[in-house]
Design a protein around this motif. Structure first.
Motif, short mmCIF file in Angstrom:
data_model
loop_
_atom_site.label_atom_id
_atom_site.label_comp_id
_atom_site.label_asym_id
_atom_site.label_seq_id
_atom_site.Cartn_x
_atom_site.Cartn_y
_atom_site.Cartn_z
N VAL A 49 0.86 -1.18 0.00
CA VAL A 49 0.00 0.00 0.00
C VAL A 49 0.90 1.23 0.00
O VAL A 49 1.94 1.26 0.67
N THR A 50 0.53 2.23 -0.80
CA THR A 50 1.33 3.45 -0.94
C THR A 50 0.43 4.68 -0.84
O THR A 50 -0.78 4.59 -1.02
N ARG A 51 1.07 5.81 -0.56
CA ARG A 51 0.37 7.10 -0.53
C ARG A 51 0.88 7.96 -1.68
O ARG A 51 2.07 7.94 -2.00
N HIS A 52 -0.02 8.74 -2.25
CA HIS A 52 0.35 9.69 -3.30
C HIS A 52 1.23 10.79 -2.70
O HIS A 52 0.95 11.27 -1.59
N ILE A 53 2.30 11.14 -3.40
CA ILE A 53 3.15 12.25 -2.99
C ILE A 53 3.29 13.21 -4.16
O ILE A 53 3.17 12.82 -5.32
N ALA A 110 6.11 14.09 -11.89
CA ALA A 110 4.93 13.22 -11.96
C ALA A 110 3.74 14.00 -11.41
O ALA A 110 3.41 13.88 -10.24
N GLN A 111 3.13 14.80 -12.27
CA GLN A 111 2.10 15.71 -11.81
C GLN A 111 0.69 15.26 -12.16
O GLN A 111 -0.24 16.06 -12.18
N GLY A 112 0.49 13.96 -12.39
CA GLY A 112 -0.84 13.44 -12.67
C GLY A 112 -1.71 13.44 -11.43
O GLY A 112 -1.26 13.69 -10.32
#
Length: 110
Positions: A43-47, A52-54
């Motif tokens: 599991v990951t969090r958006h940073i 990577a500006q999507g």
């Protein structure tokens, strides 16, 4: 050819519930790592990053399974079904929306 299944599971927590959802999803990792055919389950969090500006939901699971059968066995585990019922499908759950997709690395899937 590879029989691997790649799953990307995106989660949009309800307002103020991001930390709770992240912890709840982290709690699913240890048992999933023990499953036959689990190659990756993280599991990951958006940073924010300038290269990577999507846009994305704030929490994403990255999964790799050895086969379709291994992935389906995972999805049918009681722990996973109960999580989705309580957190995603229930109007009282902490997750507003989820988008779960699977992929293959084969040129064409029949």
């Amino acid at each position: 050819m590879s029989r691997k299944i790649y799953c990307i599971a995106n989660f949009k927590p309800r307002p103020g519930k991001e930390d709770a959802v992240f912890r709840a999803l982290q709690a699913l990792e240890p048992n999933s790592h023990r499953e036959d055919g689990c190659l990756q389950y993280t599991v990951t969090r958006h940073i924010d990053h300038p290269n990577a500006q999507g846009t994305s939901y704030p929490i994403v699971f990255h999964e790799i399974w050895a086969s379709r059968e291994a992935f389906e066995a995972h999805c049918n585990r009681r722990e996973i079904k109960e999580f989705f019922a309580a957190q995603v499908e229930s109007p009282d759950g902490d997750i507003e929306d989820a988008n779960v997709c699977v992929y293959s690395d084969e040129p064409k899937v029949w």
